[in-house]
Design a protein around this motif. Structure first.
Motif, short mmCIF file in Angstrom:
data_model
loop_
_atom_site.label_atom_id
_atom_site.label_comp_id
_atom_site.label_asym_id
_atom_site.label_seq_id
_atom_site.Cartn_x
_atom_site.Cartn_y
_atom_site.Cartn_z
N ILE A 82 0.84 -1.21 0.00
CA ILE A 82 0.00 0.00 0.00
C ILE A 82 0.88 1.26 0.00
O ILE A 82 0.61 2.24 -0.72
CB ILE A 82 -0.94 -0.01 1.22
CG1 ILE A 82 -1.95 -1.16 1.08
CG2 ILE A 82 -1.69 1.32 1.34
CD1 ILE A 82 -2.83 -1.35 2.29
N GLY A 83 1.95 1.23 0.82
CA GLY A 83 2.86 2.37 0.84
C GLY A 83 3.52 2.60 -0.52
O GLY A 83 3.66 3.75 -0.97
N ALA A 84 3.91 1.50 -1.18
CA ALA A 84 4.52 1.63 -2.51
C ALA A 84 3.53 2.21 -3.50
O ALA A 84 3.88 3.06 -4.34
CB ALA A 84 5.02 0.26 -2.98
N ALA A 85 2.27 1.77 -3.43
CA ALA A 85 1.26 2.30 -4.34
C ALA A 85 1.04 3.79 -4.11
O ALA A 85 0.84 4.57 -5.07
CB ALA A 85 -0.05 1.53 -4.15
N MET A 86 1.10 4.25 -2.87
CA MET A 86 0.92 5.67 -2.57
C MET A 86 2.12 6.48 -3.05
O MET A 86 1.98 7.62 -3.54
CB MET A 86 0.70 5.87 -1.07
CG MET A 86 -0.60 5.24 -0.56
SD MET A 86 -0.81 5.41 1.23
CE MET A 86 -0.98 7.20 1.36
N LEU A 87 3.34 5.92 -2.93
CA LEU A 87 4.54 6.64 -3.36
C LEU A 87 4.63 6.77 -4.88
O LEU A 87 5.39 7.61 -5.39
CB LEU A 87 5.79 5.94 -2.83
CG LEU A 87 6.06 6.10 -1.32
CD1 LEU A 87 7.26 5.27 -0.91
CD2 LEU A 87 6.29 7.57 -0.98
N PHE A 88 3.89 5.93 -5.60
CA PHE A 88 3.88 6.07 -7.05
C PHE A 88 3.31 7.43 -7.47
O PHE A 88 3.58 7.91 -8.57
CB PHE A 88 3.05 4.95 -7.69
CG PHE A 88 3.86 3.75 -8.06
CD1 PHE A 88 4.72 3.81 -9.16
CD2 PHE A 88 3.78 2.58 -7.34
CE1 PHE A 88 5.47 2.69 -9.52
CE2 PHE A 88 4.53 1.48 -7.69
CZ PHE A 88 5.38 1.53 -8.77
N GLN A 89 2.52 8.04 -6.58
CA GLN A 89 1.93 9.34 -6.92
C GLN A 89 2.89 10.49 -6.63
O GLN A 89 2.60 11.64 -6.99
CB GLN A 89 0.63 9.53 -6.10
CG GLN A 89 -0.37 8.40 -6.24
CD GLN A 89 -0.86 8.23 -7.67
OE1 GLN A 89 -1.02 9.22 -8.39
NE2 GLN A 89 -1.08 6.98 -8.08
#
Length: 262
Positions: free
Chosen positions: A216-223
């Protein structure tokens, strides 16, 4: 026939004597069968049976239930209750349930008596007669249990219980006061091994939650657009994703390896 023109039965075959407990159970079974209560009939048969570990209880209950339902329907006027008893004994043998031999003898006796009764009075239905007289039968059994001998024995047991009760209560209270009163439960389970299993399950759940948080953290950092990029994507997001993927593969391999050993 007798001298006063009454029909008498002369039995030259095997003779068996039933204990009081067996008489009560068999009477309850007869009432359960004629009233179509298959589960109760199966439970009563199991109560009479020898306790063993290799019996097929579910299969026996199913067969007895079907048998009693068929007898309680249209078959009540066609199928002798003695035959039902013999069929229950046969089903018990097939299911590994060892019933007392008196039950087979009683079934044979009932089967023969019903045959004689149908020959003398074809319109007579034993099941209907049992239903009509069931209350009287139970009343007779209860009155017999209230005999002076049984009442005297019960009084002696009650007096013995009353005599020993104060001493037993004192022992319990003394043990409670000394903090020596305990409850021992034997579940047949290896407690340390069980706790180890719970610990492994908890560790796997925790690891799964950590991996889910990384993903989830990785998905948020993609932004988040940064100058540090890998394969054209934000670098920190890719690193977290690769870390989660690697840890997930290690966890799956570990689970598969431990489950295979178990």
């Amino acid at each position: 026939s007798t001298t006063d023109n009454r029909i008498a039965l002369l039995d030259l075959g095997m003779v068996a004597r039933l204990t009081q407990r067996l008489q009560d159970l068999l009477l309850k079974m007869v009432l359960a069968i004629v009233n179509g209560r298959g589960d109760e009939a199966a439970d009563l048969a199991l109560e009479m049976a020898e306790q063993r570990e290799d019996i097929q209880i579910a299969e026996f209950r199913r067969r007895v239930g079907v048998m009693v339902i068929e007898y309680g329907g249209e078959g009540v006027t066609l199928t002798p209750i003695g035959k039902v008893f013999l069929d229950i004994v046969r089903s018990a043998m097939d299911s590994g349930v060892r019933l007392p031999p008196e039950m087979a003898m009683l079934g044979k006796a009932l089967y023969n008596l019903e045959g004689i009764g149908r020959a003398l009075a074809p319109e007579f239905v034993p099941a209907d007669s049992i239903r009509r007289n069931s209350a009287q039968l139970m009343r007779q059994r209860m009155l017999k249990s209230l005999s002076p001998e049984n009442i005297f024995n019960s009084a002696l047991e009650l007096r013995d219980f009353a005599d020993k009760l104060p001493g037993r209560l004192n022992k319990i209270l003394d043990a409670a006061a000394a903090n020596q009163l305990g409850l021992k439960i034997d579940t047949g389970i290896d407690a340390p091994q069980l706790m180890l299993g719970f610990q492994k399950v908890a560790n796997r759940i925790t690891m799964g939650l950590v991996l889910a948080a990384l993903i989830i953290g990785a998905a948020m950092l993609f932004q988040v657009q940064t100058s540090f990029r890998i394969f054209g994507y934000p670098g920190f997001a890719i690193l977290l994703f690769l870390l989660a993927a690697g840890a997930g593969i290690v966890l799956l391999l570990n689970i598969a390896s431990q489950d295979r050993r178990a």
